[in-house]
Design a protein around this motif. Structure first.
Motif, short mmCIF file in Angstrom:
data_model
loop_
_atom_site.label_atom_id
_atom_site.label_comp_id
_atom_site.label_asym_id
_atom_site.label_seq_id
_atom_site.Cartn_x
_atom_site.Cartn_y
_atom_site.Cartn_z
N ALA A 64 55.74 -20.57 -59.96
CA ALA A 64 56.18 -20.90 -61.30
C ALA A 64 57.65 -21.29 -61.26
O ALA A 64 58.36 -21.02 -60.28
CB ALA A 64 55.96 -19.72 -62.24
N LYS A 105 47.03 -26.69 -57.82
CA LYS A 105 48.27 -27.48 -57.73
C LYS A 105 48.76 -27.74 -59.14
O LYS A 105 47.99 -27.70 -60.10
CB LYS A 105 48.01 -28.83 -57.04
N CYS A 106 50.03 -28.08 -59.27
CA CYS A 106 50.62 -28.42 -60.56
C CYS A 106 50.98 -29.89 -60.61
O CYS A 106 51.49 -30.45 -59.62
CB CYS A 106 51.86 -27.57 -60.83
N ASP A 107 50.74 -30.51 -61.76
CA ASP A 107 51.16 -31.90 -61.93
C ASP A 107 52.66 -31.94 -62.24
O ASP A 107 53.30 -30.88 -62.41
CB ASP A 107 50.31 -32.60 -63.00
N GLY A 110 54.15 -29.67 -64.75
CA GLY A 110 53.99 -28.23 -64.58
C GLY A 110 52.67 -27.68 -65.06
O GLY A 110 52.50 -26.46 -65.14
N ARG A 111 51.72 -28.55 -65.40
CA ARG A 111 50.38 -28.08 -65.77
C ARG A 111 49.64 -27.66 -64.50
O ARG A 111 49.67 -28.37 -63.50
CB ARG A 111 49.60 -29.17 -66.49
N LEU A 112 48.98 -26.52 -64.56
CA LEU A 112 48.24 -25.99 -63.41
C LEU A 112 46.82 -26.53 -63.42
O LEU A 112 46.08 -26.35 -64.39
CB LEU A 112 48.22 -24.46 -63.45
N TRP A 113 46.45 -27.21 -62.34
CA TRP A 113 45.08 -27.70 -62.16
C TRP A 113 44.39 -26.83 -61.11
O TRP A 113 44.91 -26.66 -60.00
CB TRP A 113 45.09 -29.15 -61.66
N GLU A 132 48.20 -24.66 -69.17
CA GLU A 132 49.61 -24.94 -69.43
C GLU A 132 50.16 -24.03 -70.53
O GLU A 132 49.41 -23.40 -71.28
CB GLU A 132 49.79 -26.40 -69.85
N GLU A 290 56.11 -27.09 -59.95
CA GLU A 290 55.95 -25.66 -60.25
C GLU A 290 55.34 -25.46 -61.63
O GLU A 290 55.49 -26.30 -62.52
CB GLU A 290 57.31 -24.96 -60.13
N PHE A 291 54.69 -24.34 -61.81
CA PHE A 291 53.96 -24.03 -63.04
C PHE A 291 54.91 -23.82 -64.21
O PHE A 291 55.92 -23.14 -64.10
CB PHE A 291 53.11 -22.78 -62.80
N ASN A 292 54.54 -24.38 -65.38
CA ASN A 292 55.39 -24.28 -66.56
C ASN A 292 55.05 -23.09 -67.46
O ASN A 292 55.60 -22.96 -68.55
CB ASN A 292 55.31 -25.57 -67.38
#
Length: 293
Positions: A64, A105-107, A110-113, A132, A290-292
């Motif tokens: 994150a 993975k994150c775009d 920072g959105r987590l896929w 997200e 990184e994750f938002n």
């Protein structure tokens, strides 16, 4: 010809998820079935296990923006506190028995896929999720009918996302509106031939080309933005699992691998199975977002 070298000789069961951390000159990676999170210092060449109270397995890990580790597994999406204990963030499949999150993975926003997979690897019970936001987190299921979710990766501008169902032997892509978060329908990017192995973990380089590991294929393939094979990188193990770029100049490609499911004869043929590898493919990569949340 690009030389692939062994960076760390280790018989991990299912090495996965490499992440380059430039502030530490280190590569973080996981063993799904140990389970364990590791940190390999490229200066000292020491590999240490990160203290963490994980579940029975770990499916993926990202960082994150505030430095927390985010892990996905059969019980949902968690962060790890300073003592290494899991704190559940979301579990969109709490009622789905037999599934587990696999890969994450994150775009660039920072959105987590992360997708889910059938643990028995037979049912098309998996889905792909995008997670997200902080506090009241937004969880969206954007695809379904998946056996084994793998390899989220993103174009440099974030407007194309890549994903694979390994057992379908197909890499998919989605158009993404990076600002609104709207995601288009699944499209076929590349259909892998049976002899090439199963598409697994992926990353995208600074030129927008996709690199994908081929489980049971002894190789990593680089694809153009239009889905054409640019080159095939041979590796000394049958089951490479995932890739990321890193190093001081972001020009090194790190490759994880697995020993899981290999027979004694296969391990004699490929004794480095489960180890970490590195090469200089002649192109630079990008840091993982990184994750938002």
């Amino acid at each position: 010809m690009t030389e692939v070298r062994c960076l760390l000789e280790k018989r991990s069961v299912l090495g996965e998820g490499p992440i380059w951390r430039p502030r530490e000159n280190s590569l973080y990676w996981i063993d799904l079935k140990a389970p364990a999170i590791y940190c390999f210092d490229v200066i000292t060449r020491q590999n240490r296990q990160v203290p963490a109270a994980l579940g029975k397995t770990i499916g993926g890990m990202v960082f994150a923006r505030d430095g927390r580790m985010i892990v996905v597994d059969a019980e949902g999406v968690h962060d790890l506190n300073r003592s290494g204990h899991r704190n559940l963030l979301v579990n969109p499949e709490s009622d789905q028995v037999g599934n587990a999150f696999n890969d994450a993975k994150c775009d660039p926003k920072g959105r987590l896929w992360s997708g889910t997979a059938d643990i028995g690897e037979t049912r098309q019970s998996g889905s792909l999720y995008v997670i997200e936001g902080q506090g009241q987190r937004r969880v969206r299921r954007i695809d379904s009918g998946i056996i084994c979710s793998n390899g989220p990766a993103f174009a440099p501008d974030g407007r194309q996302a890549y994903f694979t169902d390994s057992f379908a032997q197909e890499i998919y892509c989605y158009d993404v509106d990076l600002d609104t978060g709207l995601i288009g329908a699944r499209k076929s990017f590349f259909r892998c031939s049976p002899e090439a192995g199963y598409p697994d973990g992926m990353t995208v380089d600074s030129e927008g080309y996709l690199w994908c590991c081929n489980w049971d294929g002894w190789s990593v393939t680089r694809y153009s933005q239009t889905g054409e094979i640019d080159r095939v990188l041979k590796v000394p193990v049958p089951r490479p699992t995932s890739v990321c770029f890193g190093g001081p100049r972001m020009d090194q490609l790190f490759i994880t691998s697995a020993s899981d499911g290999l027979s004694a004869d296969q391990l004699r043929e490929a004794p480095l199975s489960g180890s970490l590898f590195v090469c200089e493919p002649g192109v630079k990569g990008l840091l993982d977002a990184e994750f938002n949340g």
